[in-house]
Scaffold this motif. Structure first.
Motif, PDB file in Angstrom:
ATOM      1  N   THR A 297       0.835  -1.206   0.000  1.00  0.00           N
ATOM      2  CA  THR A 297       0.000   0.000   0.000  1.00  0.00           C
ATOM      3  C   THR A 297       0.869   1.256   0.000  1.00  0.00           C
ATOM      4  N   GLN A 298       1.989   1.221   0.713  1.00  0.00           N
ATOM      5  CA  GLN A 298       2.868   2.388   0.684  1.00  0.00           C
ATOM      6  C   GLN A 298       3.457   2.578  -0.711  1.00  0.00           C
ATOM      7  N   GLN A 299       3.836   1.465  -1.360  1.00  0.00           N
ATOM      8  CA  GLN A 299       4.385   1.584  -2.706  1.00  0.00           C
ATOM      9  C   GLN A 299       3.323   2.094  -3.681  1.00  0.00           C
ATOM     10  N   ALA A 300       2.070   1.656  -3.479  1.00  0.00           N
ATOM     11  CA  ALA A 300       0.987   2.165  -4.329  1.00  0.00           C
ATOM     12  C   ALA A 300       0.834   3.672  -4.141  1.00  0.00           C
ATOM     13  N   ALA A 301       0.961   4.131  -2.885  1.00  0.00           N
ATOM     14  CA  ALA A 301       0.882   5.565  -2.610  1.00  0.00           C
ATOM     15  C   ALA A 301       2.065   6.288  -3.248  1.00  0.00           C
ATOM     16  N   VAL A 302       3.251   5.663  -3.215  1.00  0.00           N
ATOM     17  CA  VAL A 302       4.427   6.260  -3.866  1.00  0.00           C
ATOM     18  C   VAL A 302       4.181   6.402  -5.361  1.00  0.00           C
ATOM     19  N   ASP A 303       3.666   5.344  -5.977  1.00  0.00           N
ATOM     20  CA  ASP A 303       3.418   5.382  -7.425  1.00  0.00           C
ATOM     21  C   ASP A 303       2.423   6.484  -7.768  1.00  0.00           C
ATOM     22  N   TRP A 304       1.396   6.615  -6.927  1.00  0.00           N
ATOM     23  CA  TRP A 304       0.391   7.661  -7.188  1.00  0.00           C
ATOM     24  C   TRP A 304       1.016   9.042  -7.037  1.00  0.00           C
ATOM     25  N   ALA A 305       1.812   9.233  -6.008  1.00  0.00           N
ATOM     26  CA  ALA A 305       2.467  10.527  -5.786  1.00  0.00           C
ATOM     27  C   ALA A 305       3.467  10.830  -6.889  1.00  0.00           C
ATOM     28  N   GLU A 306       4.154   9.795  -7.395  1.00  0.00           N
ATOM     29  CA  GLU A 306       5.083  10.010  -8.514  1.00  0.00           C
ATOM     30  C   GLU A 306       4.323  10.477  -9.750  1.00  0.00           C
ATOM     31  N   GLY A 307       3.085   9.979  -9.878  1.00  0.00           N
ATOM     32  CA  GLY A 307       2.256  10.453 -10.994  1.00  0.00           C
ATOM     33  C   GLY A 307       1.958  11.938 -10.856  1.00  0.00           C
ATOM     34  N   LEU A 308       1.689  12.391  -9.607  1.00  0.00           N
ATOM     35  CA  LEU A 308       1.473  13.822  -9.394  1.00  0.00           C
ATOM     36  C   LEU A 308       2.738  14.610  -9.748  1.00  0.00           C
ATOM     37  N   LYS A 309       3.888  14.078  -9.365  1.00  0.00           N
ATOM     38  CA  LYS A 309       5.164  14.747  -9.639  1.00  0.00           C
ATOM     39  C   LYS A 309       5.360  14.896 -11.148  1.00  0.00           C
ATOM     40  N   THR A 310       5.019  13.844 -11.897  1.00  0.00           N
ATOM     41  CA  THR A 310       5.166  13.897 -13.349  1.00  0.00           C
ATOM     42  C   THR A 310       4.268  14.986 -13.941  1.00  0.00           C
ATOM     43  N   LYS A 311       3.033  15.078 -13.415  1.00  0.00           N
ATOM     44  CA  LYS A 311       2.118  16.112 -13.902  1.00  0.00           C
ATOM     45  C   LYS A 311       2.644  17.510 -13.582  1.00  0.00           C
ATOM     46  N   ILE A 312       3.200  17.674 -12.389  1.00  0.00           N
ATOM     47  CA  ILE A 312       3.726  18.995 -12.013  1.00  0.00           C
ATOM     48  C   ILE A 312       4.848  19.397 -12.948  1.00  0.00           C
ATOM     49  N   PHE A 313       5.775  18.449 -13.241  1.00  0.00           N
ATOM     50  CA  PHE A 313       6.878  18.755 -14.150  1.00  0.00           C
ATOM     51  C   PHE A 313       6.384  19.058 -15.556  1.00  0.00           C
ATOM     52  N   ALA A 314       5.207  18.463 -15.921  1.00  0.00           N
ATOM     53  CA  ALA A 314       4.650  18.707 -17.264  1.00  0.00           C
ATOM     54  C   ALA A 314       3.794  19.965 -17.306  1.00  0.00           C
ATOM     55  N   GLY A 315       3.638  20.611 -16.148  1.00  0.00           N
ATOM     56  CA  GLY A 315       2.849  21.836 -16.103  1.00  0.00           C
ATOM     57  C   GLY A 315       1.364  21.589 -16.053  1.00  0.00           C
ATOM     58  N   GLU A 316       0.962  20.370 -15.725  1.00  0.00           N
ATOM     59  CA  GLU A 316      -0.451  20.029 -15.679  1.00  0.00           C
ATOM     60  C   GLU A 316      -1.003  20.234 -14.262  1.00  0.00           C
ATOM     61  N   SER A 317      -2.314  20.387 -14.157  1.00  0.00           N
ATOM     62  CA  SER A 317      -2.975  20.561 -12.868  1.00  0.00           C
ATOM     63  C   SER A 317      -3.113  19.204 -12.168  1.00  0.00           C
ATOM     64  N   ILE A 318      -2.967  19.247 -10.845  1.00  0.00           N
ATOM     65  CA  ILE A 318      -3.153  18.022 -10.063  1.00  0.00           C
ATOM     66  C   ILE A 318      -4.411  18.108  -9.203  1.00  0.00           C
ATOM     67  N   ASP A 319      -5.185  19.160  -9.384  1.00  0.00           N
ATOM     68  CA  ASP A 319      -6.354  19.379  -8.532  1.00  0.00           C
ATOM     69  C   ASP A 319      -7.356  18.230  -8.627  1.00  0.00           C
ATOM     70  N   GLU A 320      -7.610  17.731  -9.829  1.00  0.00           N
ATOM     71  CA  GLU A 320      -8.594  16.665 -10.014  1.00  0.00           C
ATOM     72  C   GLU A 320      -8.148  15.387  -9.303  1.00  0.00           C
ATOM     73  N   ALA A 321      -6.849  15.063  -9.410  1.00  0.00           N
ATOM     74  CA  ALA A 321      -6.328  13.857  -8.767  1.00  0.00           C
ATOM     75  C   ALA A 321      -6.431  13.970  -7.242  1.00  0.00           C
ATOM     76  N   LEU A 322      -6.166  15.169  -6.714  1.00  0.00           N
ATOM     77  CA  LEU A 322      -6.275  15.392  -5.275  1.00  0.00           C
ATOM     78  C   LEU A 322      -7.720  15.262  -4.811  1.00  0.00           C
ATOM     79  N   ALA A 323      -8.622  15.834  -5.572  1.00  0.00           N
ATOM     80  CA  ALA A 323     -10.035  15.795  -5.209  1.00  0.00           C
ATOM     81  C   ALA A 323     -10.553  14.361  -5.187  1.00  0.00           C
ATOM     82  N   ALA A 324     -10.064  13.532  -6.101  1.00  0.00           N
ATOM     83  CA  ALA A 324     -10.522  12.147  -6.173  1.00  0.00           C
ATOM     84  C   ALA A 324     -10.159  11.375  -4.909  1.00  0.00           C
ATOM     85  N   LYS A 325      -9.084  11.795  -4.246  1.00  0.00           N
ATOM     86  CA  LYS A 325      -8.660  11.140  -3.009  1.00  0.00           C
ATOM     87  C   LYS A 325      -9.014  11.968  -1.766  1.00  0.00           C
ATOM     88  N   SER A 326      -9.791  13.038  -1.993  1.00  0.00           N
ATOM     89  CA  SER A 326     -10.186  13.939  -0.899  1.00  0.00           C
ATOM     90  C   SER A 326      -8.952  14.480  -0.165  1.00  0.00           C
TER      91      SER A 326
END
Length: 630
Positions: free
Chosen positions: A503-532
């Motif tokens: 579960t921690q690794q799954a959380a790492v993978d999800w957070a790495e996805g957010l990091k990739t979006k940030i580097f690409a200049g994309e919004s992460i608001d929708e992903a955050l909202a999905a996890k409250s």
């Protein structure tokens, strides 16, 4: 001089030194004042001996200080032979280091004058009253540490000489202001970051653990499932305090003891003297003539003995205080000196010329205190308790032999020991070698609890001396050997562990996805909202603060504010995952003078310590050191 008088009258006893804690010098090694050339040698350093007496004195000094500071726990540790051997080795190593420093100081021709030693004595706060040197205090303090003025002077000479070399070594280290300022600015720097803590439990439904994974983990980590050997003890303790309640002391016994030991409740007659010393020098006749001249001055009515002593006495230390030698006892001085001093009848009486092997003395009685007896009524309760304890101690020692016999004659039970002592048999729970219950947490018990004699043969222990007033007999009544737990016993815990890791690794993978979006200049608001989840900004995070989990703080201070280098994903010790985005770096304000001084002192202290250790190591490297086998 006075120092020589005491050296001559007290002999080797005057040279027995156990250290003087109040002096700010290194006082572990004081053995150069001990023993004689025939004393067994512990080590030689470049041909110079370190005697066993020196090692023993240093060992006792350090042990006493540790026991005073840390109490019974340290005292009990010394019952462990392995610890004791290590401790003695460290003491000897320290003495070797001090001997090397002393030799190097001598080789360099470092010296300390008599005037410097005298001034040092006058400057020591422990010898002062109201900011002024007080001879009574000086005499009392050094006497408590088994020093005479002569041995204390010699001790200071040695320590001050080696201190010169230590100061040279320590003085070689320094830090420049710019260096310290730069370090302090980095330490005091703060950072502002956006942070997000992702709970691993959000991903628990996304992971599964198969039986094959559990089996593989078990086989790959078999040592993790090894249990430690455990024992369960029964024991009986007997202490002096347990026995006091059984003792009876009558008032007649107390009074008889008081009368038999009346001297113990009386103060000694105290006489305080001053003296003037005229040393023989090269011409004894001239010395006698000078002494008679001084005696004539003293015998003049209203003569100021203290003033004459300060001007004419060869005993420089007592001369500073008008010749005062404080209160004296018989046995501390040469026979002729004592006969004259104790022959004076009235305060203010002066002796004639008194000859000793060191010169001529003129002695004056300055204070006389008569014997005072403490009344029985004042001491009765204290004496009663003392006699009760004495009787309990007698019973205690008598019981030890009986307990030893009972434990030996009935080796498979503590029942007879319990009956003899009228003390209960107490059982512990099972415990490991690393986790003794408080009731048996003594080195003496540790030495036997897991021994084959107790574990395999199930015999009683010998009588264990816990302290001078407490003994114990113990036996093993349960034993769990070291073993590897079967898979069925640990399967559930393995599933939990693998689930947490996944579960921690799954959380790492999800957070790495957010990091990739940030580097690409994309919004992460929708992903955050999905996890409250909501990312928050934390301002002015200090390097050593706790505003966010420590792993996130470390990551923040590793990042650069440059784009593509300002985001990091970190695993947290809680099992969660952190995402940090560095926003800005706040430089420290001007470094204060106080912080600058403290920083320079700290850096210099570390550098000095390293320099001194390196210097001693270098001396050891080229020294001829031989440690004798015992």
């Amino acid at each position: 001089m006075l120092e020589k008088i005491r050296e001559g009258s007290q002999g080797p006893l005057a040279m027995t030194i156990v250290g003087l804690i109040i002096i700010s010098f290194a006082v572990t090694g004081v053995g150069s004042y001990l023993g004689s050339s025939s004393t067994p040698v512990a080590a030689t350093v470049n041909g110079e001996d370190i005697t066993l007496n020196e090692v023993e004195a240093a060992y006792q000094n350090q042990r006493t200080r540790m026991e005073a500071q840390f109490g019974e726990s340290v005292a009990a540790a010394f019952a462990n032979e392995a610890y004791l051997e290590t401790f003695r080795t460290q003491v000897l190593d320290q003495l070797i280091s001090e001997k090397l420093i002393e030799q190097q100081a001598t080789e360099l021709g470092l010296r300390v004058s008599t005037e410097q030693i005298k001034q040092t004595i006058f400057d020591i706060d422990a010898f002062k009253i109201a900011g002024q040197f007080d001879n009574d205090t000086f005499q009392a303090v050094i006497a408590r540490q088994n020093f005479t003025p002569a041995s204390f002077r010699d001790y200071l000479r040695k320590q001050m000489t080696t201190e010169q070399l230590s100061n040279v070594i320590n003085g070689s280290s320094f830090s420049i202001d710019d260096e310290v300022t730069a370090i302090l600015r980095l330490q005091q720097q703060t950072r502002t970051a956006r942070t997000l803590e992702v709970s691993a439990t959000n991903f628990a439904t996304d992971v599964t653990v198969s039986d094959e994974e559990v089996e593989q983990y078990y086989q790959s980590n078999l040592s993790d499932f090894d249990t430690q050997e455990q024992v369960k003890l029964s024991y009986v303790t007997i202490s002096v305090s347990d026995l006091i309640a059984n003792e009876v002391v009558t008032e007649e016994e107390v009074l008889a003891n008081y009368q038999d030991n009346l001297a113990a409740y009386q103060t000694l007659e105290e006489r305080r003297i001053s003296h003037i010393l005229i040393e023989f020098g090269d011409d004894e006749a001239a010395a006698k003539a000078m002494a008679e001249e001084v005696l004539a001055l003293v015998q003049v009515p209203e003569a100021d003995f203290a003033q004459i002593a300060s001007e004419r006495s060869a005993d420089t230390i007592s001369a500073e205080v008008g010749g005062d030698l404080d209160f004296i006892n018989r046995g501390d001085w040469s026979e002729s000196f004592e006969d004259a001093a104790f022959g004076l009848k009235e305060v203010g009486d002066n002796s004639g010329l008194v000859q000793t092997e060191f010169g001529y003395h003129i002695i004056k009685l300055t204070e006389l205190t008569s014997v005072i007896t403490t009344p029985f009524a004042e001491i009765q309760e204290e004496l009663t308790q003392r006699l009760l304890k004495d009787k309990a101690m007698g019973s205690f020692f008598g019981l030890q032999e009986q307990v030893a016999s009972a434990a030996f004659e009935q080796p498979d039970s503590l029942q007879r020991v319990s009956e003899i002592t009228n003390r209960p048999i107490i059982d512990t729970a099972f415990f490991e070698k690393t986790n003794y219950p408080a009731s048996v947490n003594y080195p003496q018990v540790e030495n036997v609890a897991f021994s084959s004699e107790l574990v395999e043969n199930r015999l009683n222990s010998d009588v264990l001396k816990i302290t001078d007033e407490k003994i114990m007999v113990t036996r093993v009544i349960g034993h769990n050997p070291q073993r590897t737990l079967p898979l069925e016993d640990v399967s559930a815990s393995i599933v939990n562990q693998l689930t947490a890791t996944k579960t921690q690794q799954a959380a790492v993978d999800w957070a790495e996805g957010l990091k990739t979006k940030i580097f690409a200049g994309e919004s992460i608001d929708e992903a955050l909202a999905a996890k409250s989840l909501e990312i928050k900004t934390v301002e002015s995070i200090p390097r050593f603060g706790r505003e966010v989990p420590i792993e996130m703080t470390i990551a923040i201070f590793k990042l650069s504010p440059v784009a593509q280098q300002n985001v990091s994903v970190v695993k947290l010790s809680s099992g969660n995952v952190g995402l940090v985005i560095l926003e800005s770096v706040q430089s420290a304000s001007e470094v204060s003078e106080e912080d600058l001084l403290a920083g320079k002192t700290g850096l210099a202290s570390n550098a000095n310590r390293n320099a001194y250790d390196n210097f001693v190591d270098a001396l050891k490297g080229k020294a001829d050191i031989e440690i004798m086998k015992r």
